[in-house]
Design a protein around this motif. Structure first.
Motif, PDB file in Angstrom:
ATOM      1  N   ASP A   1      -3.230   9.029  -5.752  1.00 44.96           N
ATOM      2  CA  ASP A   1      -4.277   8.852  -6.034  1.00 44.96           C
ATOM      3  C   ASP A   1      -3.908   7.342  -6.894  1.00 44.96           C
ATOM      4  O   ASP A   1      -4.851   7.134  -7.897  1.00 44.96           O
ATOM      5  CB  ASP A   1      -4.514   9.645  -6.590  1.00 44.96           C
ATOM      6  CG  ASP A   1      -4.956  10.570  -5.748  1.00 44.96           C
ATOM      7  OD1 ASP A   1      -4.887  10.176  -4.251  1.00 44.96           O
ATOM      8  OD2 ASP A   1      -4.741  11.818  -5.731  1.00 44.96           O
ATOM      9  N   GLY A   2      -2.476   6.719  -7.318  1.00 40.43           N
ATOM     10  CA  GLY A   2      -2.336   5.621  -8.387  1.00 40.43           C
ATOM     11  C   GLY A   2      -2.750   4.374  -8.313  1.00 40.43           C
ATOM     12  O   GLY A   2      -3.106   3.733  -6.971  1.00 40.43           O
ATOM     13  N   TRP A   3      -1.844   3.496  -8.472  1.00 38.94           N
ATOM     14  CA  TRP A   3      -1.511   2.494  -8.548  1.00 38.94           C
ATOM     15  C   TRP A   3      -0.009   1.927  -8.037  1.00 38.94           C
ATOM     16  O   TRP A   3       1.039   2.120  -8.710  1.00 38.94           O
ATOM     17  CB  TRP A   3      -2.287   1.572  -9.418  1.00 38.94           C
ATOM     18  CG  TRP A   3      -2.739   0.336  -9.877  1.00 38.94           C
ATOM     19  CD1 TRP A   3      -2.959  -0.558  -8.718  1.00 38.94           C
ATOM     20  CD2 TRP A   3      -2.101  -1.151 -10.859  1.00 38.94           C
ATOM     21  NE1 TRP A   3      -3.604  -2.093  -8.900  1.00 38.94           N
ATOM     22  CE2 TRP A   3      -2.477  -1.807 -10.027  1.00 38.94           C
ATOM     23  CE3 TRP A   3      -1.957  -0.673 -11.842  1.00 38.94           C
ATOM     24  CZ2 TRP A   3      -2.158  -2.954 -10.925  1.00 38.94           C
ATOM     25  CZ3 TRP A   3      -0.786  -1.417 -12.106  1.00 38.94           C
ATOM     26  CH2 TRP A   3      -1.235  -3.182 -12.028  1.00 38.94           C
TER      27      TRP A   3
ATOM     28  N   GLU B   1       1.240  -1.500   0.218  1.00 39.29           N
ATOM     29  CA  GLU B   1       0.301  -0.218  -0.213  1.00 39.29           C
ATOM     30  C   GLU B   1       0.995   0.928  -0.075  1.00 39.29           C
ATOM     31  O   GLU B   1       2.362   1.500  -0.037  1.00 39.29           O
ATOM     32  CB  GLU B   1      -0.909  -0.147   1.576  1.00 39.29           C
ATOM     33  CG  GLU B   1      -1.842  -1.300   1.371  1.00 39.29           C
ATOM     34  CD  GLU B   1      -3.014  -1.089   1.376  1.00 39.29           C
ATOM     35  OE1 GLU B   1      -3.991   0.291   2.302  1.00 39.29           O
ATOM     36  OE2 GLU B   1      -3.850  -1.753   0.509  1.00 39.29           O
TER      37      GLU B   1
ATOM     38  N   GLU C   1       1.772   3.407 -10.587  1.00 37.23           N
ATOM     39  CA  GLU C   1       1.508   4.109 -11.693  1.00 37.23           C
ATOM     40  C   GLU C   1       0.657   5.200 -11.686  1.00 37.23           C
ATOM     41  O   GLU C   1       0.208   5.964 -11.044  1.00 37.23           O
ATOM     42  CB  GLU C   1       0.581   2.919 -13.123  1.00 37.23           C
ATOM     43  CG  GLU C   1      -0.026   3.655 -13.627  1.00 37.23           C
ATOM     44  CD  GLU C   1      -0.311   2.638 -14.889  1.00 37.23           C
ATOM     45  OE1 GLU C   1      -0.136   1.682 -15.187  1.00 37.23           O
ATOM     46  OE2 GLU C   1      -1.687   2.483 -14.540  1.00 37.23           O
TER      47      GLU C   1
ATOM     48  N   PRO D   1      -1.896   8.338 -12.151  1.00 37.73           N
ATOM     49  CA  PRO D   1      -3.553   7.571 -11.802  1.00 37.73           C
ATOM     50  C   PRO D   1      -4.193   8.501 -13.214  1.00 37.73           C
ATOM     51  O   PRO D   1      -4.810   8.820 -13.905  1.00 37.73           O
ATOM     52  CB  PRO D   1      -4.284   8.586 -10.865  1.00 37.73           C
ATOM     53  CG  PRO D   1      -3.443   9.288 -10.252  1.00 37.73           C
ATOM     54  CD  PRO D   1      -1.646   8.928 -10.658  1.00 37.73           C
TER      55      PRO D   1
END
Ligand SMILES: Cc1cc2nc3c(=O)[nH]c(=O)nc-3n(C[C@H](O)[C@H](O)[C@H](O)COP(=O)(O)OP(=O)(O)OC[C@H]3O[C@@H](n4cnc5c(N)ncnc54)[C@H](O)[C@@H]3O)c2cc1C
Ligand code: FES
Lengths: 410, 108
Positions: free
Chosen positions: B56-58, B20, B65, B67
């Motif tokens: 806020d991405g991945w 996370e 990555e 977003p």
């Protein structure tokens, strides 16, 4: 693709987003031969999305949109020729003719000529107070006019029209948008999304008039009158037109390259001439995931098809196969859209359109074929995976925010 | 002037599970914290392309990555992993002190 071994001269025609990324990718893929990048504009390749947003707002300098500074190309051994408009392709002799005179020979030619703003085919559609928005020059010319209190009429509530509306409102401009269809974005998005954007724009003081047909634009010398069928004319200081884009196919067509509203290519960007390829907005390309040819006007397609086709030319290509993806920013809304559905039989909401963030899925026979996120970018990554997987999903789970999207992908 | 850098507590160690990430603000600095298999890393949180927070991405393996346009960075080095990323993001010194995560920032 052995005919383009690494010492060959590759000419890229069109120094836009796709062309710039393709040139970069050729070097990345280890192409050692000459690379020439021809561009009609006087700017090195740049990204267009900021034009109607940050650049029109005056929030960034235009150089910020460049993929790389101009010097970078020489450093990479890429011969970038700006202000170089190509006027013909001689396929037999493998030469490209330039407007300024002279020609350039190629071993492989990549066409990345992009698209241009569609002109309004009506009286007054090209008048002095009428603006289109496709390049940096267009943007700077319109920006100069958008000062506090000015009245702007926008024809077309597509993405470009709505983005201009949002940016103009931020600059204190009085905006009227005229759209023929009953909702905005009728060409590309689900009507629910069109409704959502209509509400957003009206809430921000945009006078959005839908279902209205423009018949002519009259310039009185001091203002413009946009004449509409069966209604009062819209009076404004300037008019901006956003009624779609038209692919720049003429040079290919004249050379006998197969064109069908876009240069027809396969998933490697190959045309009907083995020495000629195409990528970006100008193509109608086979998307293996969708199983049909599509013509897209989107940043992702320009960047990633440009890269994929460059690699194919360099001999190390995999097929270009991605779920189409697009985004737009209007006021404080980031909208992202995945998929290119021609039909769907149900929609599933994940959240409500009245919430600050939500996602709308479009399904066909139980599979997700498209998704739109509103200020919900994290959902987008999984939405794209869901579309790509072609899995049958449980609509109840899809609409339940307590269920993690990534768990539905697995 | 002496060394002005200071270690600042920005989060509880337990607040970021394995795989996370979490965004924190120190003064005007936006920082992304990542938990990669139990190790904590930190980089600038603002993407170097346009305007977006990486958190806020991945988080995908050892990369994050963005977003907005799916640009990627290697978390351990901040290295931009190709288009559209124009340059790397800065890595930020980070340590775990007891139950807390601390980053080293220039004291103002
Ligand atoms: C205002 C605006 C906002 C946008 N916003 C978004 C967005 O938010 N999200 C999104 O996904 N997409 C957006 N797009 C779409 C995206 O920018 C395009 O899909 C992308 O630019 C296409 O890249 P391309 O390289 O195919 O074409 P282009 O970028 O159009 O480049 C083509 C280049 O080729 C040159 N050229 C053409 N013919 C010749 C010739 N004969 N000789 C020499 N040069 C030639 C042109 O001058 C041009 O520079 C936007 C587009 C515009 C105009
Ligand atoms: S802002 Fe991060 S990739 Fe564009």
């Amino acid at each position: 693709m052995s005919e383009t071994a690494s010492d060959k001269h590759i000419v890229i025609l069109g120094a836009g987003h796709a062309g710039g990324r393709a040139a970069e990718a050729l070097r990345q893929a280890g192409h050692k031969g000459r690379v020439t990048l021809l561009g009609a504009e006087n700017h090195p390749p740049y990204e267009r999305p900021p034009l109607s947003k940050e650049l029109l707002a005056g929030a960034i300098a235009h150089e910020k949109t460049y993929l790389h500074p101009e010097e970078w190309y020489a450093e990479q051994g890429i011969d970038l020729k700006l202000g170089a408009n190509a006027v013909g392709i001689d396929r037999k002799a493998r030469r490209v003719a330039l407007e300024a005179g002279g020609d350039i020979s190629y071993d492989a030619l990549l066409l990345t000529t992009g698209a241009r703003a569609r002109r309004l085919p009506l009286p007054g559609g090209n008048g002095k107070r009428v603006f289109y928005l496709r390049d940096i020059a267009d943007t700077l010319a319109l920006r100069e006019k958008l000062t506090e209190g000015v009245r702007l009429a926008i024809i077309g509530a597509g993405f470009i029209g709505l983005e201009i509306a949002a940016t103009a409102r931020k600059r204190g401009v009085a905006v009227t948008v005229i759209e023929l269809a009953p909702t905005p974005l009728a060409r590309v998005a689900a009507p629910e999304i069109g409704e959502f954007l209509a509400t957003l724009h009206r809430g921000k003081g945009v006078d959005l008039r839908t279902g209205l047909k423009v018949t002519a634009i009259e310039d009185t010398g001091s203002e413009v009158r946009v004449l509409v069928e069966g209604g009062e004319p819209v009076v404004a200081d300037y008019v901006a037109i956003g009624i779609g884009a038209q692919p720049n196919v003429e040079i290919a067509q004249a050379a006998g390259i197969e064109v069908r509203d876009g240069i027809l290519v396969d998933e490697f960007g190959r045309t009907n001439d083995p020495a000629i390829f195409a990528a970006g907005d100008v193509t109608r390309h086979l998307n293996p995931l969708l199983g049909r040819h599509v013509r897209l006007e989107a940043w992702q397609n320009a960047q990633n098809q440009g890269i994929a086709v460059a690699k194919a030319i360099a001999g190390s290509g995999a097929a270009f196969a991605e779920v189409p993806w697009f985004w737009t920013d209007q006021f404080e809304v980031n909208l992202q859209m995945a998929g290119a559905p021609d039909r769907w039989d149900r929609v599933v909401w994940r959240g409500e359109p009245t919430e600050p963030a939500f996602t709308l899925f479009q399904l066909l026979e139980g599979k997700v074929v498209a998704a739109v996120t509103i200020n919900n970018m994290r959902d987008m990554r999984f939405a794209r995976m869901l579309i790509q997987s072609g899995k049958i999903v449980d609509p109840a789970a899809l609409g339940d925010k307590a269920v993690k999207l990534q768990d539905l992908v697995r | 002037m002496a060394d002005n850098d200071a270690w600042v507590t920005v989060a509880e160690r337990a607040a970021i599970a394995d795989g996370e990430m979490k965004g924190v603000t120190v003064g005007s600095q936006e920082i992304a914290l990542y938990n990669l298999k139990g190790e904590i890393y930190a980089t600038d949180n603002l993407c170097s392309h346009a305007f977006a927070f990486l958190t806020d991405g991945w988080l995908d393996g050892e990369e994050v990555e963005c977003p907005l346009h799916a640009g990627r960075f290697e978390i351990k080095t901040g290295k931009g992993m190709g288009p559209p990323i124009p340059c790397d993001v800065k890595t930020i010194p980070v340590r775990v002190e007891g139950d807390n995560i601390q980053v080293k920032v220039a004291a103002s």
